[in-house]
Structure formats: structure tokens, C-alpha cells
Write a protein that holds these residues in place. Structure first.
Motif, PDB file in Angstrom:
ATOM      1  N   GLN A   1      12.398  26.209 -24.265  1.00 57.28           N
ATOM      2  CA  GLN A   1      12.079  25.351 -22.490  1.00 57.28           C
ATOM      3  C   GLN A   1      11.444  23.846 -22.279  1.00 57.28           C
ATOM      4  OE1 GLN A   1      10.713  28.597 -24.993  1.00 57.28           O
ATOM      5  NE2 GLN A   1      12.486  29.712 -23.576  1.00 57.28           N
ATOM      6  N   VAL A   2      11.413  23.349 -23.137  1.00 55.98           N
ATOM      7  CA  VAL A   2      10.605  22.408 -23.538  1.00 55.98           C
ATOM      8  C   VAL A   2      11.664  21.365 -24.316  1.00 55.98           C
ATOM      9  CG1 VAL A   2       8.779  21.157 -24.071  1.00 55.98           C
ATOM     10  CG2 VAL A   2       8.456  23.320 -22.970  1.00 55.98           C
TER      11      VAL A   2
ATOM     12  N   ILE B   1      10.756  17.223 -25.929  1.00 56.91           N
ATOM     13  CA  ILE B   1      10.544  16.691 -26.479  1.00 56.91           C
ATOM     14  C   ILE B   1      10.889  14.913 -27.042  1.00 56.91           C
ATOM     15  CG2 ILE B   1       7.776  15.369 -28.028  1.00 56.91           C
ATOM     16  CD1 ILE B   1       7.009  17.832 -27.357  1.00 56.91           C
TER      17      ILE B   1
ATOM     18  N   GLN C   1      19.848  15.530 -19.872  1.00 58.19           N
ATOM     19  CA  GLN C   1      20.180  16.985 -18.378  1.00 58.19           C
ATOM     20  C   GLN C   1      21.067  16.028 -17.511  1.00 58.19           C
ATOM     21  OE1 GLN C   1      18.502  19.725 -18.538  1.00 58.19           O
ATOM     22  NE2 GLN C   1      17.867  19.801 -16.812  1.00 58.19           N
TER      23      GLN C   1
ATOM     24  N   GLU D   1       8.603  31.111 -27.650  1.00 61.27           N
ATOM     25  CA  GLU D   1       8.674  29.926 -26.467  1.00 61.27           C
ATOM     26  C   GLU D   1       8.828  29.055 -27.560  1.00 61.27           C
ATOM     27  OE1 GLU D   1       5.956  29.163 -23.423  1.00 61.27           O
ATOM     28  OE2 GLU D   1       4.854  30.957 -24.251  1.00 61.27           O
TER      29      GLU D   1
ATOM     30  N   GLN E   1      12.002  23.588 -18.449  1.00 61.23           N
ATOM     31  CA  GLN E   1      10.689  24.005 -18.148  1.00 61.23           C
ATOM     32  C   GLN E   1      10.221  22.490 -17.766  1.00 61.23           C
ATOM     33  OE1 GLN E   1       8.194  27.329 -18.514  1.00 61.23           O
ATOM     34  NE2 GLN E   1      10.645  29.200 -18.506  1.00 61.23           N
ATOM     35  N   LYS E   2      10.631  21.800 -18.795  1.00 60.96           N
ATOM     36  CA  LYS E   2       9.744  20.543 -19.009  1.00 60.96           C
ATOM     37  C   LYS E   2      10.240  19.692 -20.392  1.00 60.96           C
ATOM     38  CE  LYS E   2       5.438  20.956 -19.267  1.00 60.96           C
ATOM     39  NZ  LYS E   2       3.531  21.102 -19.754  1.00 60.96           N
ATOM     40  N   MET E   3      10.069  18.500 -19.891  1.00 61.77           N
ATOM     41  CA  MET E   3      10.285  18.088 -21.205  1.00 61.77           C
ATOM     42  C   MET E   3       9.864  16.172 -20.831  1.00 61.77           C
ATOM     43  SD  MET E   3      14.603  15.524 -20.268  1.00 61.77           S
ATOM     44  CE  MET E   3      15.235  16.645 -19.849  1.00 61.77           C
ATOM     45  N   VAL E   4       9.647  15.796 -22.570  1.00 56.86           N
ATOM     46  CA  VAL E   4       7.959  15.190 -22.139  1.00 56.86           C
ATOM     47  C   VAL E   4       9.059  13.605 -23.111  1.00 56.86           C
ATOM     48  CG1 VAL E   4       6.066  13.873 -23.425  1.00 56.86           C
ATOM     49  CG2 VAL E   4       6.470  16.709 -22.832  1.00 56.86           C
TER      50      VAL E   4
ATOM     51  N   ILE F   1       9.759  24.331 -28.333  1.00 63.12           N
ATOM     52  CA  ILE F   1      10.391  23.196 -28.506  1.00 63.12           C
ATOM     53  C   ILE F   1      11.296  22.841 -29.232  1.00 63.12           C
ATOM     54  CG2 ILE F   1       8.983  21.528 -27.949  1.00 63.12           C
ATOM     55  CD1 ILE F   1       6.772  23.206 -27.772  1.00 63.12           C
TER      56      ILE F   1
ATOM     57  N   ASN G   1      11.304   7.428 -11.961  1.00 62.33           N
ATOM     58  CA  ASN G   1      11.218   8.635 -11.191  1.00 62.33           C
ATOM     59  C   ASN G   1      11.304   9.337 -10.178  1.00 62.33           C
ATOM     60  OD1 ASN G   1       8.782   8.169 -13.603  1.00 62.33           O
ATOM     61  ND2 ASN G   1       8.347   6.915 -12.496  1.00 62.33           N
TER      62      ASN G   1
END
Length: 219
Positions: free
Chosen positions: A142-143, A145, A158, A78, A167-170, A80, A218
Motif C-alpha cells: 500500500q506504501v 518509500i 507509477q 499492510e 495509497q501513499k508514496m514517500v 510497505i 507537484n
């Protein structure tokens, strides 16, 4: 330097740009864009890297005749990807990395254009997004930041290169409206409307987007 003196210098330089934009428009406009897009801090020297980065696997990538740097701390499968902001570099994640490494995941940090060990003098979000895409295509994180304008670059990446493996964006403190950044720059230097309009037109011509439309909303 006392704040009062610094303010006087900034406003004086702004007035100088205003005068030049009337006498020699192209020169004045070019100077205004250079000041807006060329970071003054955030560089690293390869012979004097911070300890945290020395403990990583360093790799140089190439994109459109520019090279940029990544640093990898290996863990499991995994991944980041860390994307820093304006006038910074991958070392800014020093404290954050201590916590992330506890997850056992592989961590990759990228030096943005004209930052860290990466090439160039100019920083812009579209180029940063292309750098991110090169890394994503190679490592498939997958992430993501992103901090500050690095967060904006993640969102724009993106948008340009939709990737369902993310899968995730911070986004940490990412500017949501680019027109506000430009207006703040104009206000600080008290630049005239000719320079303001030029920067908007130049951005549209070069990057094919309107600054007013560059929003993070958003869903």
C-alpha cells in the motif's frame, strides 16, 4: 586520497574521454555511458550479509533473464515497500526499519539493478521501475518509500504501471529533474558537447523518453 588529487584524476579522465570521442566516437560514447550508469559501490555478498538482512525472509525474483533480491520482515497485512538509491542496497534502511517495524506492518526492501545481491552491472531507472512492478504485482504493497534515485524509480514506476492499490508514496531526496543529473556529470568531468548530445540521443532511442521531459512535478 586528498581532494585536490582526486579532482585532477577526474578531470584528466574527462579529457581522455573527450579525446577518445573524437578519435573513436563510438568507443568514447560507450565509455561515457558506462561510467554514468555502472555503480561502483553498493554490492553485497551472500555469505557476508549484514545482520539486519539475515533476519529477513530473502527471496530471489526473475525478470527478463535478470535476477533481483528482496528481503521481507513479516507483520500484518499492510505492506510497505522500501526502494534504495544509487550505490546503496537494502541495508541502508537499517535505522529506518527499527521505527517501521513498530507499526506492525510487513516491510519489504528491494535491491536495485547492479546493487546488493541483484544481477547486472548497469543501473537505470526504467529497469528499476520494472523490478518494482514485479514486487508490487506479487505482494500488493500500500506504501512505497523511495530514497534518492530510488524515489525517482518509484515515480517512474507509477507512470509506467499506474496502480491504484498504492495509497501513499514517500520520496526522500529524489532528483526532480534528470537533465540536471546529466549536466552535473558532464560538468564534473568537463565532457564535450558531442558526448552530452550522444547521451541524450542514446537515452531517447533506448528508453523512449527525452531526458528533458523526465521531471517529477507537484500536482
Amino acid at each position: 586520497m586528498p581532494q585536490m588529487i582526486q579532482n585532477i584524476i577526474v578531470k584528466s579522465f574527462g579529457q581522455y574521454l573527450n579525446v577518445v570521442s573524437h578519435l573513436h566516437p563510438q568507443k568514447g560514447f560507450a565509455m561515457a555511458y558506462t561510467l554514468f550508469s555502472h555503480p561502483r559501490n553498493g554490492r553485497l555478498k551472500k555469505e557476508n550479509l549484514p545482520k539486519m538482512l539475515l533476519k529477513s525472509e530473502q527471496e530471489t525474483h526473475f525478470h527478463n533473464n535478470q535476477q533481483f533480491q528482496t528481503y521481507t520482515w513479516k507483520g500484518n497485512n499492510e505492506i510497505i515497500l522500501l526502494v534504495h538509491g544509487w550505490e546503496s542496497n537494502s541495508n541502508r534502511w537499517k535505522e529506518f526499519l527499527k521505527q517501521l517495524k513498530k507499526t506492525g506492518k510487513t516491510i519489504i526492501a528491494i535491491d536495485g539493478p547492479a546493487h546488493g545481491l541483484s544481477d547486472g552491472k548497469e543501473f537505470n531507472v526504467p529497469l528499476y521501475a520494472e523490478f518494482i512492478n514485479v514486487v508490487v504485482q506479487k505482494y500488493h504493497p500500500q506504501v512505497l518509500i523511495g530514497h534518492s534515485i530510488g524515489g525517482t524509480a518509484c515515480a517512474y514506476y507509477q507512470h509506467l504501471f499506474p496502480n491504484h492499490t498504492i495509497q501513499k508514496m514517500v520520496l526522500l531526496g529524489a532528483p526532480s529533474d534528470f537533465s540536471v543529473l546529466l549536466q552535473n556529470y558532464i560538468n564534473i568531468l568537463r565532457l564535450n558537447t558531442k558526448i552530452h548530445d550522444y547521451l541524450i540521443d542514446y537515452t531517447k532511442e533506448r528508453f523512449n523518453f527525452n531526458i528533458a521531459d523526465f521531471l517529477l512535478l507537484n500536482s
